[in-house]
Each structure stands twice: as structure tokens, then as C-alpha cells.
Design a protein around this motif. Structure first.
Motif, PDB file in Angstrom:
ATOM      1  N   SER A 106      32.811  30.417 -25.289  1.00 60.85           N
ATOM      2  CA  SER A 106      33.526  31.517 -25.162  1.00 60.85           C
ATOM      3  C   SER A 106      32.496  32.735 -25.548  1.00 60.85           C
ATOM      4  O   SER A 106      32.724  33.804 -25.181  1.00 60.85           O
ATOM      5  N   LEU A 107      31.465  32.361 -26.535  1.00 61.87           N
ATOM      6  CA  LEU A 107      30.562  33.245 -26.876  1.00 61.87           C
ATOM      7  C   LEU A 107      29.474  33.540 -25.911  1.00 61.87           C
ATOM      8  O   LEU A 107      28.655  34.722 -25.880  1.00 61.87           O
ATOM      9  N   GLN A 108      29.355  32.851 -24.804  1.00 60.95           N
ATOM     10  CA  GLN A 108      28.317  33.021 -23.844  1.00 60.95           C
ATOM     11  C   GLN A 108      28.715  34.024 -22.780  1.00 60.95           C
ATOM     12  O   GLN A 108      30.173  34.573 -23.089  1.00 60.95           O
ATOM     13  N   GLU A 109      28.142  34.771 -21.898  1.00 57.36           N
ATOM     14  CA  GLU A 109      28.390  35.920 -21.243  1.00 57.36           C
ATOM     15  C   GLU A 109      29.694  35.830 -20.541  1.00 57.36           C
ATOM     16  O   GLU A 109      29.794  34.680 -20.098  1.00 57.36           O
ATOM     17  N   ASN A 110      30.360  36.743 -20.283  1.00 58.58           N
ATOM     18  CA  ASN A 110      31.626  37.021 -19.561  1.00 58.58           C
ATOM     19  C   ASN A 110      31.346  36.499 -18.016  1.00 58.58           C
ATOM     20  O   ASN A 110      31.434  37.419 -17.231  1.00 58.58           O
ATOM     21  N   ALA A 111      31.196  35.293 -17.780  1.00 54.62           N
ATOM     22  CA  ALA A 111      30.838  34.888 -16.475  1.00 54.62           C
ATOM     23  C   ALA A 111      31.995  33.798 -15.928  1.00 54.62           C
ATOM     24  O   ALA A 111      32.691  33.521 -16.812  1.00 54.62           O
ATOM     25  N   ASN A 112      32.118  33.515 -14.685  1.00 56.41           N
ATOM     26  CA  ASN A 112      33.137  32.545 -14.148  1.00 56.41           C
ATOM     27  C   ASN A 112      32.542  31.244 -14.750  1.00 56.41           C
ATOM     28  O   ASN A 112      31.369  30.562 -14.524  1.00 56.41           O
TER      29      ASN A 112
ATOM     30  N   ILE B 226      31.677  18.395 -18.667  1.00 56.94           N
ATOM     31  CA  ILE B 226      30.712  19.148 -18.331  1.00 56.94           C
ATOM     32  C   ILE B 226      31.166  20.518 -18.120  1.00 56.94           C
ATOM     33  O   ILE B 226      32.204  20.683 -17.270  1.00 56.94           O
ATOM     34  N   HIS B 227      30.391  21.676 -18.226  1.00 58.45           N
ATOM     35  CA  HIS B 227      30.891  22.976 -17.995  1.00 58.45           C
ATOM     36  C   HIS B 227      29.679  23.806 -17.494  1.00 58.45           C
ATOM     37  O   HIS B 227      28.568  23.643 -17.795  1.00 58.45           O
ATOM     38  N   PHE B 228      30.105  24.577 -16.482  1.00 62.25           N
ATOM     39  CA  PHE B 228      29.126  25.424 -15.551  1.00 62.25           C
ATOM     40  C   PHE B 228      29.601  26.828 -15.721  1.00 62.25           C
ATOM     41  O   PHE B 228      30.884  27.180 -15.844  1.00 62.25           O
ATOM     42  N   PHE B 229      28.444  27.843 -15.622  1.00 62.80           N
ATOM     43  CA  PHE B 229      28.915  29.204 -15.499  1.00 62.80           C
ATOM     44  C   PHE B 229      28.016  29.819 -14.170  1.00 62.80           C
ATOM     45  O   PHE B 229      26.934  29.180 -13.843  1.00 62.80           O
ATOM     46  N   GLU B 230      28.981  30.599 -13.533  1.00 62.77           N
ATOM     47  CA  GLU B 230      28.186  31.203 -12.452  1.00 62.77           C
ATOM     48  C   GLU B 230      27.187  32.329 -12.496  1.00 62.77           C
ATOM     49  O   GLU B 230      27.622  33.094 -13.646  1.00 62.77           O
ATOM     50  N   HIS B 231      26.092  32.385 -11.939  1.00 64.25           N
ATOM     51  CA  HIS B 231      25.081  33.379 -12.339  1.00 64.25           C
ATOM     52  C   HIS B 231      24.186  33.437 -11.105  1.00 64.25           C
ATOM     53  O   HIS B 231      23.549  32.256 -10.765  1.00 64.25           O
ATOM     54  N   ASN B 232      24.111  34.544 -10.508  1.00 59.50           N
ATOM     55  CA  ASN B 232      23.215  34.619  -9.450  1.00 59.50           C
ATOM     56  C   ASN B 232      23.428  33.549  -8.460  1.00 59.50           C
ATOM     57  O   ASN B 232      22.607  33.072  -7.797  1.00 59.50           O
ATOM     58  N   GLU B 233      24.821  33.481  -8.069  1.00 59.73           N
ATOM     59  CA  GLU B 233      25.151  32.549  -7.157  1.00 59.73           C
ATOM     60  C   GLU B 233      24.823  30.968  -7.182  1.00 59.73           C
ATOM     61  O   GLU B 233      24.712  30.256  -6.484  1.00 59.73           O
TER      62      GLU B 233
ATOM     63  N   ALA C  40      25.267  27.614 -10.225  1.00 59.30           N
ATOM     64  CA  ALA C  40      26.058  27.199 -11.364  1.00 59.30           C
ATOM     65  C   ALA C  40      25.159  26.619 -12.414  1.00 59.30           C
ATOM     66  O   ALA C  40      24.346  25.613 -12.102  1.00 59.30           O
ATOM     67  N   LEU C  41      25.438  27.129 -13.533  1.00 58.84           N
ATOM     68  CA  LEU C  41      24.343  26.877 -14.613  1.00 58.84           C
ATOM     69  C   LEU C  41      25.160  26.112 -15.866  1.00 58.84           C
ATOM     70  O   LEU C  41      26.126  26.639 -16.302  1.00 58.84           O
ATOM     71  N   SER C  42      24.618  25.115 -16.225  1.00 61.30           N
ATOM     72  CA  SER C  42      25.075  24.483 -17.519  1.00 61.30           C
ATOM     73  C   SER C  42      23.886  23.988 -18.195  1.00 61.30           C
ATOM     74  O   SER C  42      23.165  23.139 -18.097  1.00 61.30           O
ATOM     75  N   PRO C  43      23.890  24.900 -19.412  1.00 61.94           N
ATOM     76  CA  PRO C  43      24.781  26.180 -19.849  1.00 61.94           C
ATOM     77  C   PRO C  43      23.924  27.381 -19.204  1.00 61.94           C
ATOM     78  O   PRO C  43      23.238  27.637 -18.547  1.00 61.94           O
ATOM     79  N   LEU C  44      24.870  28.597 -19.496  1.00 57.35           N
ATOM     80  CA  LEU C  44      24.291  29.814 -19.487  1.00 57.35           C
ATOM     81  C   LEU C  44      23.326  30.204 -20.360  1.00 57.35           C
ATOM     82  O   LEU C  44      22.185  30.632 -19.988  1.00 57.35           O
ATOM     83  N   LYS C  45      23.930  30.032 -21.706  1.00 57.09           N
ATOM     84  CA  LYS C  45      22.841  30.285 -22.759  1.00 57.09           C
ATOM     85  C   LYS C  45      23.266  29.602 -23.956  1.00 57.09           C
ATOM     86  O   LYS C  45      24.065  29.612 -24.553  1.00 57.09           O
ATOM     87  N   ALA C  46      22.663  28.431 -24.114  1.00 52.38           N
ATOM     88  CA  ALA C  46      22.450  27.499 -25.270  1.00 52.38           C
ATOM     89  C   ALA C  46      21.455  26.446 -25.269  1.00 52.38           C
ATOM     90  O   ALA C  46      20.567  26.652 -24.375  1.00 52.38           O
ATOM     91  N   LEU C  47      21.393  25.569 -26.300  1.00 52.07           N
ATOM     92  CA  LEU C  47      20.182  24.708 -26.247  1.00 52.07           C
ATOM     93  C   LEU C  47      20.185  23.736 -25.151  1.00 52.07           C
ATOM     94  O   LEU C  47      19.262  23.380 -24.490  1.00 52.07           O
ATOM     95  N   PHE C  48      21.518  23.339 -24.784  1.00 56.30           N
ATOM     96  CA  PHE C  48      21.773  22.360 -23.736  1.00 56.30           C
ATOM     97  C   PHE C  48      23.182  22.509 -23.342  1.00 56.30           C
ATOM     98  O   PHE C  48      23.995  23.194 -24.087  1.00 56.30           O
ATOM     99  N   GLY C  49      23.221  22.066 -22.284  1.00 57.01           N
ATOM    100  CA  GLY C  49      24.802  21.781 -21.733  1.00 57.01           C
ATOM    101  C   GLY C  49      24.902  20.463 -21.304  1.00 57.01           C
ATOM    102  O   GLY C  49      24.799  19.466 -21.962  1.00 57.01           O
ATOM    103  N   GLY C  50      25.031  20.244 -19.919  1.00 57.11           N
ATOM    104  CA  GLY C  50      25.001  18.829 -19.168  1.00 57.11           C
ATOM    105  C   GLY C  50      26.200  17.933 -19.587  1.00 57.11           C
ATOM    106  O   GLY C  50      27.225  18.403 -20.040  1.00 57.11           O
ATOM    107  N   PHE C  51      26.110  16.931 -19.178  1.00 53.41           N
ATOM    108  CA  PHE C  51      27.152  15.558 -19.170  1.00 53.41           C
ATOM    109  C   PHE C  51      27.174  15.217 -20.714  1.00 53.41           C
ATOM    110  O   PHE C  51      26.169  14.995 -21.298  1.00 53.41           O
TER     111      PHE C  51
END
Length: 318
Positions: free
Chosen positions: A36-42, A60-67, A69-80
Motif C-alpha cells: 500500500s506504500l507504493q504508488e496508487n496504481a491498479n 505474488i503481486h503486480f502493479f499496472e504501469h505503462n500498460e 504488469a510489474l512485480s514490484p512497482l517500487k521495492a527491493l524485489f517482488g516476485g513469487f
């Protein structure tokens, strides 16, 4: 939405079964409050669920950005993130459902930044193979270093050169210490100054870091190396989970580089990790965004006893 993979296992999309616990350790960067600290994106959430045991086996969690799907949007890592004992064929089917979902959403691509290999070496190659088989490419191949935390101090594993530097710091009266959050502004000012001196970017702004600390006060720690009241080196360290301490934002003074206060900083961080029950000190990557390895930084980390491993960013064009 629920998609059954077999009679016991399903993928839940953007919802999760009530009352089912996670059957694995959650990394800080995948916790809902951190997301929730990351930008207000879908955001799009995917959970691997075992109905027989009534547990969540993966996320795993993704954010929409420039069409994309990014995991993460802003963090050290996301992924599985998943129970490492779980069947790899279920992970394969889970990944396939994610790809199909984003194809239906007309996304142009999927990007996944995985944790370094040292976080889960027993499954690193499995996930790597699954993603490559589905057409993902390695968009960024970074070199990461970590130090396993053992009963003895880090001094025992250092190169002789770094031992001499640490002895020199001690003889000159430098002291490593943990700072309270009331010293945040002082630590931040030195962090920015030291990094600007060496033309090293800072990956997070002051307000963003302060908000993260306020949200997760138990996960962030401030450290300095001082000579009397003067600060020669700083670090913001992050508790990734109960096993891993991450050296997030280290910086040291150019004016006092001959004393090598960074050696005392890393030695102090290791000692803090040892005393607080961590199993690993993550030193972070030594690779620039353009893929260039920072050879001097790599040599320094390995002189401290750092062990190299890979940290991959994957991308699939849809």
C-alpha cells in the motif's frame, strides 16, 4: 476469482479465502501494508491455495504501469513467494494462469524482479526454468552478495587487508552504534551528502523512507560510525524477515576514506545481526542498471566475506 489447478489446489486472483494462514515466511516487501506504500496504481494479487490443508502456499503481486504488469512497482524485489516444499508443477501452472490473465487484460508485458538466489537457493533454478520455458527473458542480471551469520564475528572471515582497516578504525577511536529514530534527520542528511560526494543515487526519497519507517518501525534500523560527535558512515538496515537483515542504504564519507569507516560499519551490522538471531546479512547488488558490474565494490564485499549470487529481473513481452 478462483481457478482450480487440481482437486486440492487453486489460484485465487484479487481475493483470498477467509481464515487461511500463509504457509511460509512473508518478506516485508510483499506484505499488504508495504504494498500500500507504493504508488496508487491498479494492483493484481495472485495466491496459490491448498484447500486440503486450508493454507495459502504462495503469493505474488503486480502493479499496472505503462500498460505493463510489474512485480514490484517500487521495492527491493517482488516476485513469487511460496512454501519451498510445495510441488514445482503447481508453481508452473500458477505462472501459466498469471500469463493468461494479463494477456486477457491486454497488458503489453510482465516484469518480475525476484529476490537474490541466496534467499531460496533450493528453488532458484526451478523458478528460473519455469519462467524461461514460458518465454521470459532475463532483462537484468545483477550480482548480489550476502554473508551467512555465524556464531563467530565477521572479523574471522575478513581478508587481512580489511582486518587491518578495522583495527585502524578502532585505534583512531571510531565507534559503531545504533541510532534512535530521533536521529533520522541527521542520518538522512549525512546519507545524502556522502552519496552525492561519490555520485551514488538514492533509491528512495526522504518522505518515502520516513513513511516506511513509520509504517514498519520494527523493520527499520539506523546505524552510524562516529568519531566523537562526527559521523563518518551511515546505514539504514531493513529486517526483510526474521532470518534476513538487508543493508539497504549504506554511505561513507569521502573525506575520511583513508580510515575506511565502511569496514567498521559492515562489521557492526554483522554483529547486530548475530546478536539478534538473523541468519543472513544481505549486502545488496553491485551491478548498475546498465548491467555493468562495479568491480571495486565487488572486491570490497568479497574481502569482507561476502558470497556472490544472482538476482534476476525477468520480462515477458505479451
Amino acid at each position: 476469482m478462483e481457478i482450480a489447478l487440481d482437486k486440492h489446489t487453486s489460484v485465487y486472483i484479487n481475493t483470498m479465502p477467509f481464515g487461511y494462514p500463509f504457509n511460509f515466511q512473508n518478506y516485508l516487501f510483499n506484505q499488504f501494508q508495504y504494498l500500500s506504500l507504493q504508488e496508487n496504481a491498479n494492483r493484481h494479487d495472485f495466491f496459490l491455495v491448498n484447500h486440503h490443508k486450508k493454507r495459502i502456499e504462495g503469493r505474488i503481486h503486480f502493479f499496472e504501469h505503462n500498460e505493463k504488469a510489474l512485480s514490484p512497482l517500487k521495492a527491493l524485489f517482488g516476485g513469487f513467494e511460496f512454501n519451498h516444499r510445495f510441488r514445482i508443477d503447481m508453481i508452473d501452472q500458477w505462472a501459466w494462469q498469471i500469463i493468461q490473465y494479463f494477456r486477457e487484460k491486454k497488458m503489453k508485458g510482465i516484469q518480475i524482479v525476484m529476490p537474490a538466489e541466496c534467499y531460496w537457493p533450493e528453488k532458484f533454478e526451478n523458478i528460473h526454468e519455469v519462467l524461461l520455458n514460458y518465454g521470459f527473458k532475463v532483462a537484468h542480471d545483477a550480482l548480489n552478495h550476502h554473508i551467512p551469520v555465524k556464531e563467530e564475528g565477521m572479523f574471522e572471515h575478513m581478508h587481512q587487508m580489511e582486518k587491518r582497516k578495522l583495527d585502524k578504525c578502532r585505534n583512531e577511536g571510531l565507534v559503531f552504534r545504533e541510532e534512535g529514530m530521533e536521529q533520522f534527520d541527521e542520518v538522512w542528511q549525512h546519507l545524502i551528502h556522502f552519496r552525492k560526494e561519490k555520485d551514488i543515487p538514492v533509491s528512495i526519497g526522504r518522505d518515502g523512507l520516513k513513511k516506511a519507517i513509520a509504517t514498519f518501525p520494527a523493520n527499520y534500523r539506523l546505524f552510524t560510525v562516529r568519531h566523537l560527535h562526527d559521523i563518518y558512515a551511515v546505514s539504514v538496515a531493513v529486517r526483510v524477515n526474521r532470518e534476513i537483515l538487508y543493508n539497504f542504504l549504506p554511505a561513507s564519507s569521502l573525506a575520511h576514506q583513508t580510515l575506511s569507516p565502511s569496514v567498521m560499519l559492515y562489521d557492526g551490522l554483522y554483529d547486530y545481526a548475530r546478536k539478534n538471531g538473523y541468519e543472513m546479512l544481505d549486502l545488496g547488488i553491485s551491478t548498475k542498471p546498465n548491467g555493468e558490474h562495479q568491480e571495486g565494490l565487488i572486491a570490497f564485499k568479497e574481502h569482507l566475506g561476502g558470497i556472490p549470487s544472482r538476482k534476476y529481473t525477468y520480462f515477458l513481452e505479451l
